[in-house]
Design a protein around this motif. Sequence first.
Motif, PDB file in Angstrom:
ATOM      1  N   ARG A 354       0.819  -1.211   0.000  1.00 53.86           N
ATOM      2  CA  ARG A 354       0.000   0.000   0.000  1.00 53.86           C
ATOM      3  C   ARG A 354       0.857   1.266   0.000  1.00 53.86           C
ATOM      4  O   ARG A 354       0.343   2.349  -0.261  1.00 53.86           O
ATOM      5  CB  ARG A 354      -0.919   0.026   1.228  1.00 53.86           C
ATOM      6  CG  ARG A 354      -1.966  -1.054   1.227  1.00 53.86           C
ATOM      7  CD  ARG A 354      -2.943  -0.897   0.081  1.00 53.86           C
ATOM      8  NE  ARG A 354      -3.994  -1.904   0.109  1.00 53.86           N
ATOM      9  CZ  ARG A 354      -3.898  -3.097  -0.445  1.00 53.86           C
ATOM     10  NH1 ARG A 354      -2.781  -3.422  -1.088  1.00 53.86           N
ATOM     11  NH2 ARG A 354      -4.874  -3.967  -0.385  1.00 53.86           N
ATOM     12  N   PRO A 377      -4.191  -0.802  -5.682  1.00 51.73           N
ATOM     13  CA  PRO A 377      -3.799   0.613  -5.761  1.00 51.73           C
ATOM     14  C   PRO A 377      -3.063   1.056  -4.501  1.00 51.73           C
ATOM     15  O   PRO A 377      -3.356   0.605  -3.398  1.00 51.73           O
ATOM     16  CB  PRO A 377      -5.130   1.353  -5.923  1.00 51.73           C
ATOM     17  CG  PRO A 377      -6.153   0.417  -5.380  1.00 51.73           C
ATOM     18  CD  PRO A 377      -5.657  -0.972  -5.660  1.00 51.73           C
ATOM     19  N   LEU A 378      -2.100   1.939  -4.690  1.00 51.53           N
ATOM     20  CA  LEU A 378      -1.304   2.458  -3.578  1.00 51.53           C
ATOM     21  C   LEU A 378      -2.054   3.573  -2.860  1.00 51.53           C
ATOM     22  O   LEU A 378      -2.752   4.375  -3.483  1.00 51.53           O
ATOM     23  CB  LEU A 378       0.034   2.988  -4.091  1.00 51.53           C
ATOM     24  CG  LEU A 378       0.992   1.969  -4.694  1.00 51.53           C
ATOM     25  CD1 LEU A 378       2.172   2.679  -5.348  1.00 51.53           C
ATOM     26  CD2 LEU A 378       1.487   0.989  -3.632  1.00 51.53           C
ATOM     27  N   GLU A 379      -1.870   3.637  -1.528  1.00 52.96           N
ATOM     28  CA  GLU A 379      -2.426   4.719  -0.736  1.00 52.96           C
ATOM     29  C   GLU A 379      -1.385   5.801  -0.452  1.00 52.96           C
ATOM     30  O   GLU A 379      -1.734   6.963  -0.265  1.00 52.96           O
ATOM     31  CB  GLU A 379      -2.982   4.169   0.584  1.00 52.96           C
ATOM     32  CG  GLU A 379      -4.131   3.188   0.386  1.00 52.96           C
ATOM     33  CD  GLU A 379      -4.570   2.562   1.689  1.00 52.96           C
ATOM     34  OE1 GLU A 379      -3.925   2.829   2.728  1.00 52.96           O
ATOM     35  OE2 GLU A 379      -5.567   1.808   1.687  1.00 52.96           O
ATOM     36  N   LEU A 381       2.313   7.252  -1.949  1.00 50.88           N
ATOM     37  CA  LEU A 381       3.279   7.218  -3.044  1.00 50.88           C
ATOM     38  C   LEU A 381       4.230   8.395  -2.886  1.00 50.88           C
ATOM     39  O   LEU A 381       3.812   9.553  -2.904  1.00 50.88           O
ATOM     40  CB  LEU A 381       2.564   7.275  -4.393  1.00 50.88           C
ATOM     41  CG  LEU A 381       3.451   7.212  -5.645  1.00 50.88           C
ATOM     42  CD1 LEU A 381       4.253   5.918  -5.681  1.00 50.88           C
ATOM     43  CD2 LEU A 381       2.605   7.354  -6.909  1.00 50.88           C
ATOM     44  N   HIS A 401      -4.094   4.138  -9.280  1.00 51.60           N
ATOM     45  CA  HIS A 401      -3.669   4.611  -7.960  1.00 51.60           C
ATOM     46  C   HIS A 401      -4.258   5.988  -7.637  1.00 51.60           C
ATOM     47  O   HIS A 401      -4.427   6.326  -6.463  1.00 51.60           O
ATOM     48  CB  HIS A 401      -2.139   4.698  -7.892  1.00 51.60           C
ATOM     49  CG  HIS A 401      -1.433   3.454  -8.294  1.00 51.60           C
ATOM     50  ND1 HIS A 401      -1.396   2.329  -7.509  1.00 51.60           N
ATOM     51  CD2 HIS A 401      -0.734   3.142  -9.417  1.00 51.60           C
ATOM     52  CE1 HIS A 401      -0.695   1.382  -8.117  1.00 51.60           C
ATOM     53  NE2 HIS A 401      -0.285   1.852  -9.283  1.00 51.60           N
ATOM     54  N   LEU A 405      -5.208   7.690  -3.553  1.00 54.87           N
ATOM     55  CA  LEU A 405      -4.012   8.208  -2.897  1.00 54.87           C
ATOM     56  C   LEU A 405      -4.363   9.037  -1.671  1.00 54.87           C
ATOM     57  O   LEU A 405      -5.220   9.920  -1.730  1.00 54.87           O
ATOM     58  CB  LEU A 405      -3.206   9.059  -3.873  1.00 54.87           C
ATOM     59  CG  LEU A 405      -2.349   8.328  -4.912  1.00 54.87           C
ATOM     60  CD1 LEU A 405      -1.711   9.319  -5.873  1.00 54.87           C
ATOM     61  CD2 LEU A 405      -1.275   7.483  -4.220  1.00 54.87           C
TER      62      LEU A 405
END
Length: 560
Positions: A354, A377-379, A381, A401, A405
Amino acid sequence: MVLSLVSLCAREVVSDHSSSPCWLKWVPRELYRALLEAAFSSCRPLAVGELVQRWPERTLRVGGRRKPGQTAPNRLCIQSMLLAVVRGLSDQRCSLRVLDLCGLQGDEGGMGDPMGGWSLTVALCTMVVQARAGAQRAHRKEGDRERKRISALERESDLKRERGQRKREEGLKSDHSSNVSERIESSGHMGEEEVSKGVRRKMEMERKRERTVSGLGGSEREAEEKAVDSDVLVHVRADLFVNGRSWERVRTALSTSGPLKLQCRYLRVEEISVSSIRTLLDLLPRRGLLGIDIRYSSLGVAGLAELLPLLSTFPALKSLRLHYCNLDFRRDHPGQSEALRELSQGLARLQELRRLSLTALRLPGQLRVLLSSLPQPLEILELPYLCLSPADLAYLSCSHHASVLQQLDLSENRLDENTLPSIRRLLSQASSSLQHLSLSGCGLTDGLLGLLLPSLEGCSALKSLALALNPLSVAGLMDLVRMAVRMPSLRQLLYPNPLEDYQPGLPELPSSAQLLDWPLDETTDINLTSSQLNRVLIDSGRSDLFLTCDLLNYDKDLID
């Protein structure tokens, strides 16, 4: 901070160590937590040690997120606590089974002499090794006592046999004496038979237990972990900080079996080789590791590709941070496409990732290859100093993503008219989720910032905004603060020193490095800018919004 009546009384109780024998044996278990917190806050290491050695609960958590204004526990108190954990292993009053120190470490050399991450890691490893040595000494003493007991039983049995034999040799002919002698002799044989049966029974039970453990484990590694855990009295959870000076000690502690078992939540390594990182990862239990932070290590593309398959064996891994790890895709190296494909495949195996932080890895034009393979999806970045190209930002604004975010760091990536539409699209996609944004050192002028302000104002969840080291004038800063006061969720704003506050000689469009190194004009009243910005806050009634230009002490985590 207003203290409760229990906290005030607890501080008074722990203030006098000479009275501890009087109250320790009478204090109920419900008050141990309040007393321990008072001992930490008042820096009473002796009281900390006595409370921990008698800890009445199975779990003790020390650390975690601190409240604003609360300092990390004192170094002496932490050392006293660790020594008390070892002493408590042999104390019948101690019920401790899990010691959770995650998030305990403070900044090295900070106020109150806290214990930093490296020092805490070394102290924990020393505690594990000392506990193992103490257990071995206790085992040897127990073995000596057992051998003495068996020797005493054997001597007693020998004496009985000698008495019986002496009576037979003296020629006692009576039936009564003969029967007594026979009973003594038969009882001796029965004792030997029972001993041999007990030994065989014990050996059979050991073999059965070994078969059971190996059968349930499913794999050799899990079977070994379960066999080791059966001897563990206290599990110690912590965040570990390892570098070249502490690597050997950490390796020894992780490979040591004994009453204390060290578990890692977040692993941070600095300046160690790929093979050493692999060794550490092989020693960690597969469950429990949530993140790894690798800094200043010359991994190279091949080294990172070698580590990623190993990282995928940790099912709970949520965070991967790579800072200054010598990854460079700007050059036309042979096999670069294959290396990128291996990295993409390795990242695709990280099912729970994440958070991804890539600092100064020089990956222009390659963001799509790396991030598109991630299954979730990344939280968070973080991409500072990555030389991002317009194609990278265009991909990010349309990626899976963007809409989830929560934290985004694009510091030190140059923004201009060509990349501004992608940034605005990205902010629009993340408007309902983005909480922390950093665009420091991105070359934002008054004109570019004016075009970006409507998109920033549309981020309804934004709590912190960092815009340091951007070439803005006082007029640009005033527009920024007027926008900030209209954002009810915003709590912190890191703004740059205006160009008017610098000494003459700056270029027309200075870089972030020039703004960082160029001296401020001493003849200018720097507080005047701060007063003007704060006047906007007062007029708007926003006393909950904190403005600062102090880049070194800015911490977005203070508002969480």
